[in-house]
Design an enzyme around this catalytic site. Structure first.
Site, mmCIF file in Angstrom:
data_model
loop_
_atom_site.group_PDB
_atom_site.id
_atom_site.type_symbol
_atom_site.label_atom_id
_atom_site.label_comp_id
_atom_site.label_asym_id
_atom_site.label_seq_id
_atom_site.Cartn_x
_atom_site.Cartn_y
_atom_site.Cartn_z
ATOM 1 N N HIS A 164 44.742 32.277 -76.538
ATOM 2 C CA HIS A 164 44.662 31.643 -77.819
ATOM 3 C C HIS A 164 44.432 30.238 -77.246
ATOM 4 C CE1 HIS A 164 45.928 34.811 -80.585
ATOM 5 N NE2 HIS A 164 46.641 35.218 -79.592
ATOM 6 N N GLU A 193 68.275 9.462 -56.927
ATOM 7 C CA GLU A 193 67.435 8.409 -56.010
ATOM 8 C C GLU A 193 66.912 7.288 -56.829
ATOM 9 O OE1 GLU A 193 65.802 9.436 -52.485
ATOM 10 O OE2 GLU A 193 67.274 11.394 -52.187
ATOM 11 N N ARG A 212 55.189 -1.049 -47.327
ATOM 12 C CA ARG A 212 56.504 -0.601 -47.891
ATOM 13 C C ARG A 212 56.180 0.377 -49.135
ATOM 14 N NH1 ARG A 212 61.741 -4.334 -48.843
ATOM 15 N NH2 ARG A 212 62.784 -2.699 -50.088
ATOM 16 N N THR A 239 56.907 0.168 -52.148
ATOM 17 C CA THR A 239 57.892 0.313 -53.406
ATOM 18 C C THR A 239 57.306 0.728 -54.626
ATOM 19 O OG1 THR A 239 58.962 -1.510 -52.195
ATOM 20 C CG2 THR A 239 59.490 -1.221 -54.637
ATOM 21 N N GLY A 242 58.051 32.387 -74.932
ATOM 22 C CA GLY A 242 58.829 32.565 -75.906
ATOM 23 C C GLY A 242 60.267 32.761 -75.634
HETATM 24 C C1 LIG Z 1 73.167 16.062 -58.517
HETATM 25 C C2 LIG Z 1 73.435 14.848 -58.140
HETATM 26 C C3 LIG Z 1 73.259 14.317 -56.727
HETATM 27 C C4 LIG Z 1 73.468 13.048 -56.179
HETATM 28 N N1 LIG Z 1 73.374 12.875 -54.989
HETATM 29 C C5 LIG Z 1 73.573 11.594 -54.645
HETATM 30 C C6 LIG Z 1 73.959 11.177 -53.403
HETATM 31 O O1 LIG Z 1 73.702 11.919 -52.257
HETATM 32 N N2 LIG Z 1 74.246 10.086 -52.672
HETATM 33 C C7 LIG Z 1 74.312 9.019 -53.792
HETATM 34 O O2 LIG Z 1 74.734 7.816 -53.572
HETATM 35 N N3 LIG Z 1 74.276 9.226 -55.164
HETATM 36 C C8 LIG Z 1 73.953 10.529 -55.696
HETATM 37 N N4 LIG Z 1 73.965 10.612 -56.840
HETATM 38 C C9 LIG Z 1 74.034 9.747 -57.835
HETATM 39 C C10 LIG Z 1 72.960 9.224 -58.566
HETATM 40 O O3 LIG Z 1 72.255 8.501 -57.848
HETATM 41 C C11 LIG Z 1 73.291 8.355 -59.735
HETATM 42 O O4 LIG Z 1 73.783 9.244 -60.723
HETATM 43 C C12 LIG Z 1 71.975 7.528 -60.363
HETATM 44 O O5 LIG Z 1 71.772 6.250 -59.476
HETATM 45 C C13 LIG Z 1 72.774 6.897 -61.548
HETATM 46 O O6 LIG Z 1 73.923 6.280 -61.550
HETATM 47 P P1 LIG Z 1 75.071 6.695 -62.576
HETATM 48 O O7 LIG Z 1 75.226 7.880 -62.760
HETATM 49 O O8 LIG Z 1 76.372 5.696 -62.068
HETATM 50 O O9 LIG Z 1 74.395 6.079 -63.825
HETATM 51 P P2 LIG Z 1 74.606 4.556 -64.491
HETATM 52 O O10 LIG Z 1 74.007 3.570 -63.412
HETATM 53 O O11 LIG Z 1 75.921 4.231 -65.137
HETATM 54 O O12 LIG Z 1 73.625 4.429 -65.469
HETATM 55 C C14 LIG Z 1 73.610 5.220 -66.767
HETATM 56 C C15 LIG Z 1 72.210 5.033 -67.712
HETATM 57 O O13 LIG Z 1 71.972 3.848 -67.689
HETATM 58 C C16 LIG Z 1 70.977 3.527 -67.131
HETATM 59 N N5 LIG Z 1 70.915 2.104 -66.697
HETATM 60 C C17 LIG Z 1 71.532 1.546 -65.672
HETATM 61 N N6 LIG Z 1 71.153 0.315 -65.479
HETATM 62 C C18 LIG Z 1 70.103 0.038 -66.328
HETATM 63 C C19 LIG Z 1 69.180 -0.898 -66.476
HETATM 64 N N7 LIG Z 1 69.425 -2.133 -65.860
HETATM 65 N N8 LIG Z 1 68.231 -0.939 -67.602
HETATM 66 C C20 LIG Z 1 68.125 0.176 -68.445
HETATM 67 N N9 LIG Z 1 68.829 1.333 -68.100
HETATM 68 C C21 LIG Z 1 69.915 1.209 -67.117
HETATM 69 C C22 LIG Z 1 70.469 4.485 -66.263
HETATM 70 O O14 LIG Z 1 69.296 4.833 -65.897
HETATM 71 C C23 LIG Z 1 71.334 5.926 -66.821
HETATM 72 O O15 LIG Z 1 70.311 6.313 -67.664
HETATM 73 C C24 LIG Z 1 73.650 11.909 -57.416
HETATM 74 C C25 LIG Z 1 73.744 12.406 -58.780
HETATM 75 C C26 LIG Z 1 73.593 13.589 -58.995
HETATM 76 C C27 LIG Z 1 73.539 14.030 -60.549
#
Ligand SMILES: Cc1cc2nc3c(=O)[nH]c(=O)nc-3n(C[C@H](O)[C@H](O)[C@H](O)COP(=O)(O)OP(=O)(O)OC[C@H]3O[C@@H](n4cnc5c(N)ncnc54)[C@H](O)[C@@H]3O)c2cc1C
Lengths: 265, 382
Positions: B278, B363, B311, B313, B339
């Site tokens: 399909h 990350e 780098r 980036t 499905g």
């Molecule tokens: C399963 C898991 C494993 C992880 N492992 C690690 C680890 O090993 N080490 C570690 O250090 N961290 C780790 N993290 C943390 C992860 O890197 C963070 O959750 C992530 O960087 C976002 O930070 P926050 O959750 O505090 O969200 P916040 O920073 O509070 O952000 C909330 C929302 O706002 C958005 N936002 C924030 N600033 C802006 C901006 N300037 N403009 C637009 N949007 C924005 C974000 O994108 C997000 O959608 C892990 C997270 C998870 C869920």
């Protein structure tokens, strides 16, 4: 102890096989070649013996085309073989098992070996002739379908088992011998990443075909060829059983086997 | 022009990872997803055959691989289970600050014993009050004499409940913002390190994520990486290195979804023919195949760029952001192709979508990636 292990590249089990245009063999285009099946077990056996008999060395030998033959030799080195010999097969040379055995026996006649190990058959052509023919050509006893091969240092001989109809036979023989091994009874090890990297730089001794052909003289050609090669027809009529528990699935399967496939009353 | 054919060495590394993934990871993936079990036996075996600490130079006991090779391995592992892959990759993330910012003495002292046996490590940047704005972190490091005292809490830290070593980012003075951030290496055994429990997660449930609290933890000056204030740069340069393999991890998830969906579409029949016949399904598969291929190429480009001394980036942000968004699209369509079965836990595709979601968040969230991409992009026009 000097151990020689014969290895051959075979298509990876996941390769989708196709016949070539002439219908005489496998279409080798896009095939992934690996050290497989019986040969993996043979390498594992060689390494187990090396580990149990101090001062042993293992040399892998492959007769086949480039580059896949060097690749299986590198795989053997990554697993722990000490040296490797590639017996060149020009890519346009037709080969049968006896020619392969002659080329390998020629290579072996120039090397010390107390034990020549091979899979009892290759992973692809499955003729099961090479190990026995190498034994014959070298004038050494050979055994096939062997498992549980050990070296009894006190008695100075190898002991082994063979699965035979209805039971297990055990045997013993002093070196030098040629042994064709049964597959996968010894859980072949996985090569470690650093050893894979090292194997890329390991030297591979090469025996050029010209020299091999000169030594084999009138025997330097295959005397049998495959006339036709077919793949099995595609399977049809698979039936999926839907179920909640394995018990339910088993019941339904038995019902289908009895009532529809009629494989038992 | 770069080459798109892999060397024999790269092929054999990929094959090793594929074999490990199929034989050790895939058979446990569904069970660990269901129960949240942390399959330590898999990680021990990964260490034994050399699939951990890929980024640490061989002189310090690691595999010393380039990013292209790391990406090839990561994609294969993630195809089987991205949760387990995250556990394995978190070691690279935690050790990279030492590789980049450590002195020769620190590398010699810390890395070989760590890499020589099975050990896990954690990269501790994110805090309960925020992750994206790393310059605003609150964990404090106060110096007195030859040591620092750390106080604060980190959250969402991969491997935290199991780690033997933590690389910790703390501030010597919050007023200094990112100029105050300083990196430390803290062993699990240091007094005052309190690793919290494993969090219940939506996906990647074979990985372990938790909080770590530092309660008056005393860290010798000898375990500070670089100088005071170098921490922010160390963290950002680390993420420049590790972001690209996250693109590969997302590509692996998407590839798995495409594999399952293609196989299913050829077998499932509707209206008298395989659903793959399909056109609506064909278009989905074609779009998915494009997403997977583009993800892989962007990932390889970023890896190649960084391996060639730049780098990277922009390239690594392009790869991570695109591949993780693509993984969401592809896993979503895989469920659709399955499905009703796609929605069932018993089938493998809904897990892939839950797993993929994380790749848009960790990350550096994809919002942050887009800020980086736009900044790097606009620089060329300004
Ligand atoms: C399963 C898991 C494993 C992880 N492992 C690690 C680890 O090993 N080490 C570690 O250090 N961290 C780790 N993290 C943390 C992860 O890197 C963070 O959750 C992530 O960087 C976002 O930070 P926050 O959750 O505090 O969200 P916040 O920073 O509070 O952000 C909330 C929302 O706002 C958005 N936002 C924030 N600033 C802006 C901006 N300037 N403009 C637009 N949007 C924005 C974000 O994108 C997000 O959608 C892990 C997270 C998870 C869920």
């Amino acid at each position: 102890m000097e151990i020689a292990v014969l290895v051959k590249s075979a298509p990876d089990a996941e390769t989708r096989l196709r016949a070539n245009a002439a219908g005489t063999g496998l279409d080798t285009d896009g095939v992934k070649w690996v050290l497989a099946g019986y040969d993996e077990s043979a390498v594992e056996q060689a390494l187990l013996l090396k580990e149990s008999v101090p001062g042993s060395r293992v040399r892998a030998l492959a007769f086949g085309p480039s580059p896949r033959s060097e690749e299986v030799l590198r795989a053997a080195i990554a697993l722990g073989c000490d040296a490797a010999t590639w017996v060149e097969q020009p890519s346009d040379l037709a080969v049968d098992p006896i020619l392969a055995a002659r080329a390998l026996a020629h290579a072996l006649s120039t090397l010390p070996s107390d034990l020549v190990l091979a899979g009892k058959q290759s992973g692809d052509d499955e003729q099961g002739l090479v190990a026995a023919a190498v034994g014959e050509l070298l004038g050494r006893p050979s055994f096939s379908g062997v498992t549980d091969l050990r070296f009894d240092a006190a008695a100075g001989r190898f002991t082994f088992s063979r699965a035979v109809e209805g039971g297990t036979e055990t045997g013993a023989a002093p070196p030098p011998v040629v042994i064709g091994l049964q597959q996968a009874w010894n859980d072949p090890r996985t090569a470690k990443l650093p050893n894979i990297l090292k194997s890329r730089k390991a030297p591979i001794d090469r025996l050029a075909w010209a020299g091999v052909a000169a030594a084999l003289g009138e025997h330097a050609a295959a005397r049998s060829t495959a006339a036709r090669f077919r793949l099995p027809p595609p399977r049809t009529g698979a039936k999926m059983i839907s179920y909640k528990t394995p018990e339910e699935a088993a019941k339904e399967l038995v019902r289908l086997l009895r009532e529809e496939a009629k494989v038992f009353p | 022009m770069p080459e798109f054919t892999l060397t024999e060495e790269q092929t054999s590394l990929r094959d090793l990872a594929r074999k490990f993934a199929r034989t050790e990871m895939l058979p446990r993936a569904a069970e660990c997803d269901r129960t949240g079990r942390f399959p330590e036996e898999v990680y021990r075996k990964a260490h034994e055959i050399g699939l951990m600490n890929l980024n640490v130079p061989t002189a310090y006991g690691g595999a010393g691989l380039g990013l292209v090779e790391q990406c090839l391995i990561t994609e294969e592992l993630a195809r089987a289970c991205s949760g387990m892959t995250t556990t394995i990759s978190a070691n690279n993330l935690a050790l990279e600050p030492i590789v980049l910012g450590g002195s020769e003495e620190q590398k010699q002292r810390i890395l070989p014993p760590f890499c020589g046996r099975y050990n896990l490590a954690s990269f501790c940047l994110t805090e309960p009050s925020g992750g994206s704005d790393a310059g605003a972190l609150r964990t404090r490091a106060r110096r007195s004499g030859d040591e620092y005292t750390l106080n604060g809490e980190k959250c969402f830290i991969t491997n935290a409940p199991h780690a033997d070593l933590y690389t910790v980012f703390a501030t010597i003075d919050p007023e200094l913002r990112h100029k105050g951030i300083t990196a430390f290496v803290v062993p699990r055994t240091a007094v005052g390190v309190v690793a919290g429990k494993d969090e219940e997660k939506m996906g990647q449930r074979a990985s372990s994520t938790g909080t770590v609290r530092f309660e008056d933890v005393r860290v010798p000056v000898a375990d500070r990486l670089g100088q005071e204030g170098d921490g922010f740069s160390i963290a950002m340069r680390t993420l420049d290195q590790t972001r690209t393999p996250i693109g590969a991890l997302a590509t692996g998830i998407a590839q798995a979804a495409l594999d399952y969906a293609s196989d299913y579409a050829l077998k499932r029949h509707a209206f008298g023919k395989a659903i793959a016949e399909h056109q609506a399904i064909q278009i989905k598969l074609a779009n998915m195949a494009q997403d997977v291929a583009a993800s892989r190429l962007l990932t390889w480009q970023a890896a190649w760029t960084i391996d060639h001394g730049q780098r990277g980036t922009l390239e690594s942000s392009l790869a991570k952001c695109f591949a993780s968004d693509a993984a969401m699209r592809v896993t979503d369509e895989a469920i659709q192709i399955f499905g009703g079965y796609g929605y069932m836990r018993e089938y493998p595709v809904e897990k892939l979508l839950r797993d993929a979601k994380l790749t848009q968040i960790y990350e550096g969230s994809n919002e942050i990636q887009r800020i980086v991409i736009a900044r790097e992009h606009l620089r060329a026009y300004a």
